[in-house]
Design an enzyme around this catalytic site. Structure first.
Site, PDB file in Angstrom:
ATOM      1  N   ASP A 143      -3.785  -0.539  -7.162  1.00  0.00           N
ATOM      2  CA  ASP A 143      -4.553  -1.036  -5.810  1.00  0.00           C
ATOM      3  C   ASP A 143      -5.927  -1.609  -5.885  1.00  0.00           C
ATOM      4  O   ASP A 143      -6.916  -0.659  -5.923  1.00  0.00           O
ATOM      5  CB  ASP A 143      -4.156   0.017  -4.887  1.00  0.00           C
ATOM      6  CG  ASP A 143      -4.669  -0.357  -3.185  1.00  0.00           C
ATOM      7  OD1 ASP A 143      -5.493  -1.252  -3.486  1.00  0.00           O
ATOM      8  OD2 ASP A 143      -3.866  -0.024  -2.396  1.00  0.00           O
ATOM      9  N   GLN A 148      -0.489   3.090  -5.846  1.00  0.00           N
ATOM     10  CA  GLN A 148      -1.908   3.381  -5.737  1.00  0.00           C
ATOM     11  C   GLN A 148      -2.707   3.034  -6.812  1.00  0.00           C
ATOM     12  O   GLN A 148      -3.865   2.765  -6.982  1.00  0.00           O
ATOM     13  CB  GLN A 148      -1.952   4.813  -5.477  1.00  0.00           C
ATOM     14  CG  GLN A 148      -2.301   5.091  -3.953  1.00  0.00           C
ATOM     15  CD  GLN A 148      -2.324   6.586  -3.631  1.00  0.00           C
ATOM     16  OE1 GLN A 148      -2.209   7.373  -4.280  1.00  0.00           O
ATOM     17  NE2 GLN A 148      -2.425   6.925  -2.187  1.00  0.00           N
ATOM     18  N   TYR A 194      -2.626  -1.252   7.083  1.00  0.00           N
ATOM     19  CA  TYR A 194      -3.780  -2.308   7.618  1.00  0.00           C
ATOM     20  C   TYR A 194      -3.748  -1.960   9.107  1.00  0.00           C
ATOM     21  O   TYR A 194      -3.070  -1.528   9.743  1.00  0.00           O
ATOM     22  CB  TYR A 194      -3.340  -3.882   7.319  1.00  0.00           C
ATOM     23  CG  TYR A 194      -3.501  -3.867   5.858  1.00  0.00           C
ATOM     24  CD1 TYR A 194      -4.558  -4.089   5.248  1.00  0.00           C
ATOM     25  CD2 TYR A 194      -2.347  -3.995   5.191  1.00  0.00           C
ATOM     26  CE1 TYR A 194      -4.665  -4.343   3.689  1.00  0.00           C
ATOM     27  CE2 TYR A 194      -2.276  -4.237   3.649  1.00  0.00           C
ATOM     28  CZ  TYR A 194      -3.577  -4.246   3.046  1.00  0.00           C
ATOM     29  OH  TYR A 194      -3.690  -4.581   1.918  1.00  0.00           O
ATOM     30  N   SER A 231      -8.445  -1.258  -3.200  1.00  0.00           N
ATOM     31  CA  SER A 231      -8.994   0.147  -3.251  1.00  0.00           C
ATOM     32  C   SER A 231     -10.219   0.484  -4.308  1.00  0.00           C
ATOM     33  O   SER A 231     -11.269   1.152  -3.921  1.00  0.00           O
ATOM     34  CB  SER A 231      -8.004   1.192  -3.181  1.00  0.00           C
ATOM     35  OG  SER A 231      -7.011   1.371  -2.105  1.00  0.00           O
ATOM     36  N   ARG A 255       0.935  -1.068   0.005  1.00  0.00           N
ATOM     37  CA  ARG A 255      -0.089   0.167  -0.008  1.00  0.00           C
ATOM     38  C   ARG A 255       0.877   1.280   0.223  1.00  0.00           C
ATOM     39  O   ARG A 255       0.820   1.913   0.939  1.00  0.00           O
ATOM     40  CB  ARG A 255      -1.035  -0.019   1.292  1.00  0.00           C
ATOM     41  CG  ARG A 255      -1.579  -1.066   1.483  1.00  0.00           C
ATOM     42  CD  ARG A 255      -2.712  -1.531   0.536  1.00  0.00           C
ATOM     43  NE  ARG A 255      -4.004  -1.022   0.211  1.00  0.00           N
ATOM     44  CZ  ARG A 255      -5.151  -1.409   0.701  1.00  0.00           C
ATOM     45  NH1 ARG A 255      -5.141  -2.079   1.831  1.00  0.00           N
ATOM     46  NH2 ARG A 255      -6.383  -0.783   0.069  1.00  0.00           N
TER      47      ARG A 255
HETATM   48  P1  NAD Z   1      -9.293  -2.741   5.173  1.00  0.00           P
HETATM   49  O1  NAD Z   1     -10.265  -3.214   4.251  1.00  0.00           O
HETATM   50  O2  NAD Z   1      -8.144  -3.595   5.659  1.00  0.00           O
HETATM   51  O3  NAD Z   1     -10.255  -2.493   6.624  1.00  0.00           O
HETATM   52  C1  NAD Z   1     -11.171  -1.563   6.744  1.00  0.00           C
HETATM   53  C2  NAD Z   1     -11.245  -0.641   7.847  1.00  0.00           C
HETATM   54  O4  NAD Z   1     -11.587  -1.613   9.125  1.00  0.00           O
HETATM   55  C3  NAD Z   1      -9.751   0.008   8.389  1.00  0.00           C
HETATM   56  O5  NAD Z   1      -9.886   1.284   8.317  1.00  0.00           O
HETATM   57  C4  NAD Z   1      -9.278  -0.588   9.435  1.00  0.00           C
HETATM   58  O6  NAD Z   1      -8.600   0.177  10.500  1.00  0.00           O
HETATM   59  C5  NAD Z   1     -10.664  -0.924  10.073  1.00  0.00           C
HETATM   60  N1  NAD Z   1     -10.779  -1.875  11.315  1.00  0.00           N
HETATM   61  C6  NAD Z   1     -10.347  -3.037  11.646  1.00  0.00           C
HETATM   62  N2  NAD Z   1     -10.192  -3.499  12.602  1.00  0.00           N
HETATM   63  C7  NAD Z   1     -11.280  -2.860  13.187  1.00  0.00           C
HETATM   64  C8  NAD Z   1     -12.156  -2.649  14.432  1.00  0.00           C
HETATM   65  N3  NAD Z   1     -12.100  -3.941  15.319  1.00  0.00           N
HETATM   66  N4  NAD Z   1     -12.817  -1.891  14.777  1.00  0.00           N
HETATM   67  C9  NAD Z   1     -13.039  -0.783  13.921  1.00  0.00           C
HETATM   68  N5  NAD Z   1     -12.552  -0.776  12.929  1.00  0.00           N
HETATM   69  C10 NAD Z   1     -11.653  -1.657  12.461  1.00  0.00           C
HETATM   70  O7  NAD Z   1      -8.729  -1.367   5.028  1.00  0.00           O
HETATM   71  P2  NAD Z   1      -8.637  -0.314   3.501  1.00  0.00           P
HETATM   72  O8  NAD Z   1      -9.843   0.078   3.138  1.00  0.00           O
HETATM   73  O9  NAD Z   1      -7.801  -1.583   2.797  1.00  0.00           O
HETATM   74  O10 NAD Z   1      -7.352   0.525   3.682  1.00  0.00           O
HETATM   75  C11 NAD Z   1      -6.673   0.720   4.987  1.00  0.00           C
HETATM   76  C12 NAD Z   1      -5.657   1.983   5.106  1.00  0.00           C
HETATM   77  O11 NAD Z   1      -4.750   1.853   4.052  1.00  0.00           O
HETATM   78  C13 NAD Z   1      -6.398   3.070   4.908  1.00  0.00           C
HETATM   79  O12 NAD Z   1      -5.750   4.093   5.831  1.00  0.00           O
HETATM   80  C14 NAD Z   1      -6.103   3.513   3.355  1.00  0.00           C
HETATM   81  O13 NAD Z   1      -6.024   5.055   3.161  1.00  0.00           O
HETATM   82  C15 NAD Z   1      -4.684   3.087   3.209  1.00  0.00           C
HETATM   83  N6  NAD Z   1      -4.559   2.578   2.078  1.00  0.00           N
HETATM   84  C16 NAD Z   1      -3.415   2.989   1.295  1.00  0.00           C
HETATM   85  C17 NAD Z   1      -3.151   3.066   0.127  1.00  0.00           C
HETATM   86  C18 NAD Z   1      -1.775   3.435  -0.699  1.00  0.00           C
HETATM   87  O14 NAD Z   1      -1.215   4.409  -0.360  1.00  0.00           O
HETATM   88  N7  NAD Z   1      -1.617   2.834  -1.850  1.00  0.00           N
HETATM   89  C19 NAD Z   1      -4.093   2.357  -0.749  1.00  0.00           C
HETATM   90  C20 NAD Z   1      -5.315   1.611  -0.069  1.00  0.00           C
HETATM   91  C21 NAD Z   1      -5.486   2.141   1.100  1.00  0.00           C
END
Ligand code: NAD
Length: 376
Positions: free
Chosen positions: A128, A125, A226, A131, A120
């Protein structure tokens, strides 16, 4: 290179690349073979591909002769014998849940890239896939909830009486959760949000959501974006705060995930019983166990008067745009491993190539997966 686009199995509506993306690959010296009907469920007919110089071929010929096979999901195991050594597979293969299959792919000397494992990072991006699909799933989840909900989302004051705005609780403010907040706000709902990563509070607030504060979350800053597993003490505090929010909520959109693990169970049966009849829960984490008690993957059920929808593939319900964005992710990735003369250029020094390569040259090359397989 010959790049084959396979028709998905199991009612999947998305296709790996759309005609416009196929055209870009052909311009770079590749041949594209399409299994007839592969784009049909996404409304991309064979004729649209043919107009872009894509050849329509049988599945068998594509499996046997293509250098690169594009399939959103893993191929049926019964077809493995048709592939030649060194065939490259690109898709979403969830290797952290598929150790046996990964071993078989390694034994068959396939080179597999599972784009759900791409790091990530900022550079990744545009590739991804998690996303691009989660964004659609978050949007669709809210629309689906609004359709199933027996009441309005927005506030109304009419001559026939007043309607209070719906209260939406969103669990997890990752990509899907943030899009769900934005969509629910656009529909006029009042939105509360829970996440274990305090860093998301500002994003939640900037979208008009209220962040449910719970102190003492485990530090996830080194987990590559994550979330991480939480302590028992934190879980109890979070449950107490969530119980209050659930009792007020009309809609829950559950998106909380832990990479490669069972999803955290956040809503208990007792909490569900506090919801008003007619309330709706959409659980996008259903395929890994779900965040909500009683949710069944790929089913819609009524439990304690609440409609529970378990669906982790809602992006497939918007197959044109889901394929368009996924296809762009695939195109960007292929341009990393195939040069602009159509020659393979695998550079394992590149962290993106290395990061999502699971098997190559007869071995499991992904360090984390190899370690986990050894531990099993
Ligand atoms: P994900 O699908 O793995 O999880 C969804 C959300 O659930 C996350 O925000 C996580 O913190 C939350 N979560 C996990 N356990 C929990 C709990 N017990 N109670 C409440 N919430 C809980 O996450 P995602 O959508 O794949 O993205 C995670 C992060 O990665 C985000 O900050 C996103 O901005 C970042 N991201 C970065 C890039 C990049 O830079 N290439 C790309 C995608 C996502």
């Amino acid at each position: 290179m010959i790049i084959g686009i396979l028709r998905e199995q199991n009612r999947e509506k998305r296709v790996s690349i759309l005609p416009e993306q196929a055209a870009a690959l052909i311009k770079n010296g590749n041949s594209i073979w399409l299994e007839s009907g592969a784009g049909e469920a996404a409304f991309a007919a064979d004729t649209l591909y043919q107009a872009n110089q894509v050849s329509i071929e049988t599945r068998e010929k594509i499996l046997q002769q293509a250098d690169v096979l594009l399939a959103y999901w893993a191929l049926p195991e019964s077809e493995l014998n048709l592939l030649k050594e060194g065939t490259i597979l690109v898709g979403i293969y969830q290797p952290l849940f598929q150790f046996n299959l990964m071993k078989k792919w390694a034994d068959k000397k396939l080179t597999t890239f599972s784009l759900d494992m791409i790091p990530r990072t900022t550079r990744a991006q545009s590739m991804d896939v998690l996303s691009s699909q989660a964004n659609i799933a978050g949007y669709k989840a809210v629309l689906l909830a609004a359709n199933l909900f027996p009441r309005y989302f927005p506030m109304f004051m009419t001559a026939a009486g007043s309607i209070a705005p719906a209260k939406v609780l969103i669990l997890g403010a990752g990509v899907a959760g943030l899009q769900a907040i934005a969509t629910a706000k656009r529909l006029g709902a009042v939105v509360e949000v829970s996440d274990t990563r305090p860093a998301v509070k500002e994003e939640v607030m900037s979208l008009g959501g209220k962040f449910i504060e719970v102190a003492g979350a485990a530090d996830a800053s080194k987990a590559g974006g994550y979330a991480v597993e939480q302590s028992e003490e934190f879980k109890q505090k979070q449950q107490a705060r969530l119980a209050e929010a659930v009792a007020k909520a009309d809609i829950i959109i559950a998106t909380a995930q832990l990479q490669g693990k069972k999803a955290p169970l956040l809503i208990t049966e007792a909490m569900l019983q506090q919801m008003k009849p007619g309330s709706v829960v959409i659980d996008l984490a259903a395929s890994t166990g779900g965040n909500v008690f009683g949710v069944k993957n790929n089913e819609t059920i009524l439990l304690h008067g609440v409609t529970l929808v378990g669906n982790s593939q809602l992006a497939a319900e918007m197959p044109w745009d889901a394929s368009k964005l996924y296809g762009k992710n695939i195109l960007n990735f292929l341009q990393l491993i195939i040069d602009n003369k159509g020659n393979l250029n695998l550079n394992f020094e590149d962290d993106l190539v290395k990061g999502c390569c699971i098997t190559h040259n007869g071995a499991i090359t992904h360090e984390r997966i190899a370690e986990l397989i050894d531990l099993k």
